[in-house]
Enzyme design. Structure first.
Site, PDB file in Angstrom:
ATOM      1  N   CYS A  86      39.748   2.311   1.015  1.00 38.35           N
ATOM      2  CA  CYS A  86      40.729   3.334   0.692  1.00 38.35           C
ATOM      3  C   CYS A  86      40.093   4.576   1.385  1.00 38.35           C
ATOM      4  O   CYS A  86      39.132   4.583   1.755  1.00 38.35           O
ATOM      5  CB  CYS A  86      40.485   3.532  -0.991  1.00 38.35           C
ATOM      6  SG  CYS A  86      40.833   2.083  -1.889  1.00 38.35           S
TER       7      CYS A  86
ATOM      8  N   ARG B 285      42.616   3.005   8.703  1.00 41.42           N
ATOM      9  CA  ARG B 285      41.611   2.350   7.950  1.00 41.42           C
ATOM     10  C   ARG B 285      42.453   1.179   7.087  1.00 41.42           C
ATOM     11  O   ARG B 285      41.687   0.568   6.508  1.00 41.42           O
ATOM     12  CB  ARG B 285      40.892   3.321   6.638  1.00 41.42           C
ATOM     13  CG  ARG B 285      40.045   4.251   7.314  1.00 41.42           C
ATOM     14  CD  ARG B 285      39.952   5.402   6.259  1.00 41.42           C
ATOM     15  NE  ARG B 285      39.086   4.987   5.024  1.00 41.42           N
ATOM     16  CZ  ARG B 285      37.798   5.263   4.946  1.00 41.42           C
ATOM     17  NH1 ARG B 285      37.160   5.801   5.945  1.00 41.42           N
ATOM     18  NH2 ARG B 285      37.080   4.929   4.040  1.00 41.42           N
TER      19      ARG B 285
ATOM     20  N   TRP C 255      43.419   0.422  -0.568  1.00 43.85           N
ATOM     21  CA  TRP C 255      43.482  -0.865  -0.163  1.00 43.85           C
ATOM     22  C   TRP C 255      42.892  -1.780  -1.244  1.00 43.85           C
ATOM     23  O   TRP C 255      41.724  -1.518  -1.727  1.00 43.85           O
ATOM     24  CB  TRP C 255      42.316  -0.990   1.357  1.00 43.85           C
ATOM     25  CG  TRP C 255      41.856  -2.179   1.556  1.00 43.85           C
ATOM     26  CD1 TRP C 255      40.716  -3.035   1.097  1.00 43.85           C
ATOM     27  CD2 TRP C 255      42.485  -3.038   2.423  1.00 43.85           C
ATOM     28  NE1 TRP C 255      40.779  -4.201   1.589  1.00 43.85           N
ATOM     29  CE2 TRP C 255      41.765  -4.287   2.699  1.00 43.85           C
ATOM     30  CE3 TRP C 255      43.661  -2.966   3.131  1.00 43.85           C
ATOM     31  CZ2 TRP C 255      42.124  -5.287   3.297  1.00 43.85           C
ATOM     32  CZ3 TRP C 255      44.088  -4.060   4.057  1.00 43.85           C
ATOM     33  CH2 TRP C 255      43.074  -5.242   4.182  1.00 43.85           C
TER      34      TRP C 255
ATOM     35  N   ASN D 270      37.228   6.248  -3.817  1.00 44.18           N
ATOM     36  CA  ASN D 270      36.985   5.151  -3.030  1.00 44.18           C
ATOM     37  C   ASN D 270      35.754   4.481  -3.319  1.00 44.18           C
ATOM     38  O   ASN D 270      35.079   5.243  -3.543  1.00 44.18           O
ATOM     39  CB  ASN D 270      36.982   5.831  -1.500  1.00 44.18           C
ATOM     40  CG  ASN D 270      36.572   4.980  -0.370  1.00 44.18           C
ATOM     41  OD1 ASN D 270      36.742   3.619  -0.490  1.00 44.18           O
ATOM     42  ND2 ASN D 270      35.860   5.395   0.457  1.00 44.18           N
ATOM     43  N   GLY D 271      35.886   3.254  -3.279  1.00 41.31           N
ATOM     44  CA  GLY D 271      34.251   2.622  -3.789  1.00 41.31           C
ATOM     45  C   GLY D 271      34.693   1.727  -4.995  1.00 41.31           C
ATOM     46  O   GLY D 271      35.963   1.401  -4.995  1.00 41.31           O
TER      47      GLY D 271
ATOM     48  N   GLU E  16      29.118 -19.604  15.514  1.00 44.89           N
ATOM     49  CA  GLU E  16      29.954 -18.328  15.676  1.00 44.89           C
ATOM     50  C   GLU E  16      29.421 -17.530  16.846  1.00 44.89           C
ATOM     51  O   GLU E  16      30.187 -16.562  17.450  1.00 44.89           O
ATOM     52  CB  GLU E  16      29.498 -17.810  14.195  1.00 44.89           C
ATOM     53  CG  GLU E  16      30.098 -16.295  14.118  1.00 44.89           C
ATOM     54  CD  GLU E  16      31.466 -16.127  13.909  1.00 44.89           C
ATOM     55  OE1 GLU E  16      32.061 -17.236  13.883  1.00 44.89           O
ATOM     56  OE2 GLU E  16      31.917 -15.016  13.854  1.00 44.89           O
TER      57      GLU E  16
ATOM     58  N   LYS F 281      32.070 -15.807  19.486  1.00 43.95           N
ATOM     59  CA  LYS F 281      32.115 -14.697  19.820  1.00 43.95           C
ATOM     60  C   LYS F 281      32.203 -14.076  21.345  1.00 43.95           C
ATOM     61  O   LYS F 281      33.008 -13.327  21.715  1.00 43.95           O
ATOM     62  CB  LYS F 281      30.942 -13.653  19.079  1.00 43.95           C
ATOM     63  CG  LYS F 281      31.019 -13.441  17.575  1.00 43.95           C
ATOM     64  CD  LYS F 281      32.043 -12.437  17.052  1.00 43.95           C
ATOM     65  CE  LYS F 281      33.320 -13.229  16.539  1.00 43.95           C
ATOM     66  NZ  LYS F 281      33.485 -13.495  15.193  1.00 43.95           N
TER      67      LYS F 281
ATOM     68  N   GLU G 155      35.560 -15.562  22.791  1.00 48.33           N
ATOM     69  CA  GLU G 155      36.698 -14.752  22.437  1.00 48.33           C
ATOM     70  C   GLU G 155      36.699 -13.139  23.307  1.00 48.33           C
ATOM     71  O   GLU G 155      37.853 -12.608  23.447  1.00 48.33           O
ATOM     72  CB  GLU G 155      37.092 -14.637  21.046  1.00 48.33           C
ATOM     73  CG  GLU G 155      36.116 -14.023  20.063  1.00 48.33           C
ATOM     74  CD  GLU G 155      36.654 -14.074  18.547  1.00 48.33           C
ATOM     75  OE1 GLU G 155      35.679 -14.123  17.668  1.00 48.33           O
ATOM     76  OE2 GLU G 155      37.737 -14.215  18.406  1.00 48.33           O
TER      77      GLU G 155
ATOM     78  N   HIS H 235      22.278 -36.772  23.137  1.00 47.10           N
ATOM     79  CA  HIS H 235      23.420 -37.851  23.060  1.00 47.10           C
ATOM     80  C   HIS H 235      24.374 -37.702  24.228  1.00 47.10           C
ATOM     81  O   HIS H 235      25.572 -37.938  24.120  1.00 47.10           O
ATOM     82  CB  HIS H 235      23.789 -37.807  21.884  1.00 47.10           C
ATOM     83  CG  HIS H 235      22.805 -38.340  20.705  1.00 47.10           C
ATOM     84  ND1 HIS H 235      22.451 -39.517  20.875  1.00 47.10           N
ATOM     85  CD2 HIS H 235      22.358 -37.481  19.745  1.00 47.10           C
ATOM     86  CE1 HIS H 235      21.371 -39.606  19.706  1.00 47.10           C
ATOM     87  NE2 HIS H 235      21.475 -38.495  19.179  1.00 47.10           N
TER      88      HIS H 235
ATOM     89  N   LYS I 198      45.070 -10.849  15.288  1.00 50.84           N
ATOM     90  CA  LYS I 198      44.241 -10.632  13.951  1.00 50.84           C
ATOM     91  C   LYS I 198      44.837 -11.559  12.866  1.00 50.84           C
ATOM     92  O   LYS I 198      43.911 -12.165  12.086  1.00 50.84           O
ATOM     93  CB  LYS I 198      44.347  -9.423  13.535  1.00 50.84           C
ATOM     94  CG  LYS I 198      43.332  -8.978  12.708  1.00 50.84           C
ATOM     95  CD  LYS I 198      42.041  -8.879  12.932  1.00 50.84           C
ATOM     96  CE  LYS I 198      40.750  -8.965  11.986  1.00 50.84           C
ATOM     97  NZ  LYS I 198      39.513  -9.267  12.302  1.00 50.84           N
TER      98      LYS I 198
HETATM   99  C1  F6R Z   1      37.117 -14.920  15.359  1.00 54.07           C
HETATM  100  C2  F6R Z   1      38.381 -14.732  14.235  1.00 54.07           C
HETATM  101  C3  F6R Z   1      39.428 -15.975  14.136  1.00 54.07           C
HETATM  102  C4  F6R Z   1      39.540 -16.008  12.539  1.00 54.07           C
HETATM  103  C5  F6R Z   1      40.361 -17.414  12.266  1.00 54.07           C
HETATM  104  C6  F6R Z   1      40.827 -17.497  10.846  1.00 54.07           C
HETATM  105  O1  F6R Z   1      36.583 -13.761  15.538  1.00 54.07           O
HETATM  106  O2  F6R Z   1      38.689 -13.853  13.716  1.00 54.07           O
HETATM  107  O3  F6R Z   1      38.633 -17.206  14.506  1.00 54.07           O
HETATM  108  O4  F6R Z   1      38.426 -16.422  11.973  1.00 54.07           O
HETATM  109  O5  F6R Z   1      41.684 -17.209  12.934  1.00 54.07           O
HETATM  110  O6  F6R Z   1      41.402 -16.182  10.296  1.00 54.07           O
HETATM  111  P1  F6R Z   1      41.535 -16.017   8.841  1.00 54.07           P
HETATM  112  O7  F6R Z   1      39.958 -15.619   8.449  1.00 54.07           O
HETATM  113  O8  F6R Z   1      42.350 -14.786   8.739  1.00 54.07           O
HETATM  114  O9  F6R Z   1      42.054 -17.181   8.098  1.00 54.07           O
END
Ligand code: F6R
Length: 616
Positions: free
Chosen positions: A2, A27, A77, A103-104, A489, A493, A496, A512, A611
């Site tokens: 928020c 935000r 939010w 906010n919080g 992970e 990162k 991507e 293997h 996203k």
């Molecule tokens: C990697 C990333 C993606 C998401 C994936 C799932 O940094 O952001 O691999 O983790 O697309 O997305 P959500 O969590 O929104 O289902």
């Protein structure tokens, strides 16, 4: 996340509030509202129309009092309660003469709301915020003026907050307070010297470049030309002043170069907020919306986690923790594969969808498939009222706030925290951990934000290692046990945001096949903190080293034995092995970030990625 704003004095209160809210837009928000005080009464307008809320609010405000003296505004939010008009801020007390933006998270809102209801107050929203308005009302009723009332209320609140409060009886005055959540106050540079407050500098940057920040539990009274700050006991204190010369874009990023870096730095708070107020006095978990009969959870004899990408990696971490704590099988599947095979599900299988957006179509469809097979479905999501949250039988929200960078960072850590909390809650309900074990694990989980913070402070050391590998186009990532999802992970990162090939393997699998690729110059990044397979992990590392690989290891502080196997070490403070992914993944995020920056790439908007992934 928020955003709050307040303006007192001058001829442009309404315009400044709306312009400030628009500047808090980055935000993220699902609803917005303002209260204006015109010397006689409070006038309120709210809109809960998602990303159109600000536009709709601007239309509603056309009917507002022409010359308000002060006002507060909010972009919401949702965390407690759905994004509806009734839950949008500002919230009023019973008399409609006190208005609050917040906010919080008020951690003890349930017990406060119950006490207020017993005392005759009528609460009309599902929010944690509304209790603040009613608590202030009680203090004013006992004869306090607004600042004194707010100080008294601050003493009763647990959790985090930045609040802005106006009262019809004290025209031209805004009282604000904070604990943990951000808040800046200022006076406009122009002749009107209007008093200003906001969650974030961008909201009021156009009026001045000099701000004051408050320490925890300080209370400020703002009037045109005047800023008075006291501690919670009413003793005057001098606030810390801050001069910024950032432009608006830099200010939105909080002074960081990009959102990814800002969001990595928000990780301790994201984890803290996700844990906050979730364990009740009786030790049970406060799930946001559990439409499941607890008896159903009692019967569960298998857990199935479905997710994609970083959310899948969070699920893999949770598999280790849940199997250890619950002694039942925990399966995990890539959501896009799940419904195309024949997963064995029934009403005793708890299916947990994990998704920051709550909209990923693969995960949504996997959950629908599980529901159609009669399995109870719970979702862990960062977006209140997302499709998954609406359809699941239960929801546990991560409270990371909106994530703008495409690469998941703070939402990933918040997911791990939420899944572990879920595991502990189920363990408690089923009696599979003793009260002492539970208390110890919860305490250790509660300390992880400090450890994450500590790692973030070592960013420059990670950057120095990353810069040595700017010419490398191929990386191996290795881990074992919970170190394996961390390695996955880290590799994701790097792929991507730095567009560098990075393959993650469970280190025991190397022999293997993949070890055939290792030759002098191969770069191997390993997660070698001391989990139960640490010794075996070091043997696997020795195998690649002896074939000429250059080795970078994530290692526990002071662990010379591990360092002896590495060319470069990314040090982290040690954590409980099942909680260690929350800490160990952070230097790998930083590593990818610095490599991407060294390649001059846009870390916030990597190519080909979205996203929210709403296509199969
Ligand atoms: C990697 C990333 C993606 C998401 C994936 C799932 O940094 O952001 O691999 O983790 O697309 O997305 P959500 O969590 O929104 O289902």
């Amino acid at each position: 996340m928020c955003g709050i704003i307040g303006v007192t004095g001058g001829a442009q209160v309404t315009e400044l509030l709306l312009a400030g809210l628009a500047r808090l837009e980055y935000r993220g928000y699902d609803s917005a509202g303002v209260v204006l005080e015109d010397g006689e009464r409070l006038w309120r307008a709210r809109a809960a129309t998602g990303t159109r809320s600000l536009e709709d609010l601007a239309k509603l405000v056309e009917d507002a009092p022409a010359r308000p003296e002060a006002g507060v505004g909010h972009t919401r939010w949702a965390t407690h309660g759905r994004p509806t008009d009734a839950n949008a801020h500002p919230h009023l007390d019973c008399t409609g003469r006190v208005a609050v933006v917040h906010n919080g998270i008020v951690e003890n809102c349930r017990e406060l709301a119950a006490a207020l209801a017993d005392g005759g107050h009528t609460l009309v929203s599902d929010t944690d915020t509304e209790v603040i308005a009613h608590l202030v009302e009680d203090e004013l009723g006992a004869g306090a003026e607004l600042a004194g009332a707010v100080r008294a209320v601050v003493r009763r609140l647990r959790g985090s907050f930045a609040v802005g409060i106006v009262r019809a009886e004290e025209p031209g005055t805004i009282v604000a307070a904070r604990r943990v959540s951000p808040l800046v106050v200022a006076l406009g540079d122009g002749p009107e010297r209007e008093g200003l407050l906001a969650s974030d500098i961008p909201a009021i940057l156009g009026r001045t470049r000099t701000f004051w920040t408050l320490a925890d539990d300080q209370v400020v009274t703002l009037r045109p030309g005047s800023v008075e700050v006291t501690d919670v006991d009413g003793v005057s204190v001098a606030p810390r002043s801050l001069h910024v010369d950032w432009d608006l874009e830099a200010a939105e990023k909080g002074g960081f170069d990009d959102f990814m870096s800002k969001e990595m730095h928000e990780q301790p708070q994201a984890v803290r907020d996700t844990l906050l107020g979730r364990t009740l006095a009786d030790g049970t978990l406060a799930v946001d919306e559990l439409r499941l009969d607890p008896a159903v959870l009692d019967q569960v004899d298998k857990v199935f986690i479905v997710a994609c990408g970083s959310s899948f990696h969070a699920g893999l971490v949770a598999k280790h923790a849940l199997e250890r704590w619950l002694h039942i099988p925990v399966e995990i599947d890539i959501a896009s594969e799940f419904r195309y095979r024949d997963p064995v599900l029934d009403q005793r299988t708890l299916v947990v969808g994990v998704s920051q957006s709550g909209e990923t179509v693969d995960t949504l469809q996997a959950m629908r498939h599980a529901s159609s097979e009669g399995a109870p479905v719970l979702v862990i999501s960062n977006v209140v009222d997302s499709s998954m949250a609406r359809e699941a039988d239960g929801v546990l929200y991560t409270r990371a706030g909106p994530e703008i960078g495409v690469a998941a960072t703070k939402t990933h850590l918040a997911q791990i925290a939420a899944l572990e909390l879920l595991g502990l809650a189920l363990a408690q309900q089923r009696g599979s951990l003793s009260p002492d074990q539970l208390a110890d694990l919860l305490a250790q989980l509660g300390r992880t934000p400090e450890l994450i913070d500590d790692v973030l402070g070592r960013d420059e050391a990670v950057a120095a290692v990353a810069r040595r590998f700017t010419d490398v186009r191929d990386f191996f990532f290795l881990g074992r046990h919970v170190g394996y999802p961390v390695a996955m992970e880290g590799a994701l990162k790097l792929k991507e945001i730095a567009y560098v090939r990075a393959e993650a393997y469970p280190a025991g699998e190397l022999k293997h096949g993949p070890i055939a690729l290792v030759e002098p110059g191969t770069v191997v990044v390993g997660v070698a903190t001391r989990n139960r397979l640490w010794e075996k992990m070091l043997s696997n590392v020795a195998e690649v080293r002896s074939r000429g690989a250059t080795v970078v290891l994530v290692a526990d502080d002071g662990d010379g034995e591990t360092a002896a196997e590495a060319d470069h070490v990314l040090w982290v403070p040690p954590a409980h092995e099942l909680l260690s992914p929350l800490v160990d993944v952070v230097p790998l995020q930083q590593f990818a970030y610095h490599l991407a920056r060294a390649h001059h790439l846009d870390v916030d908007r990597p190519r080909n990625l979205a996203k929210t992934v709403t296509v199969e």
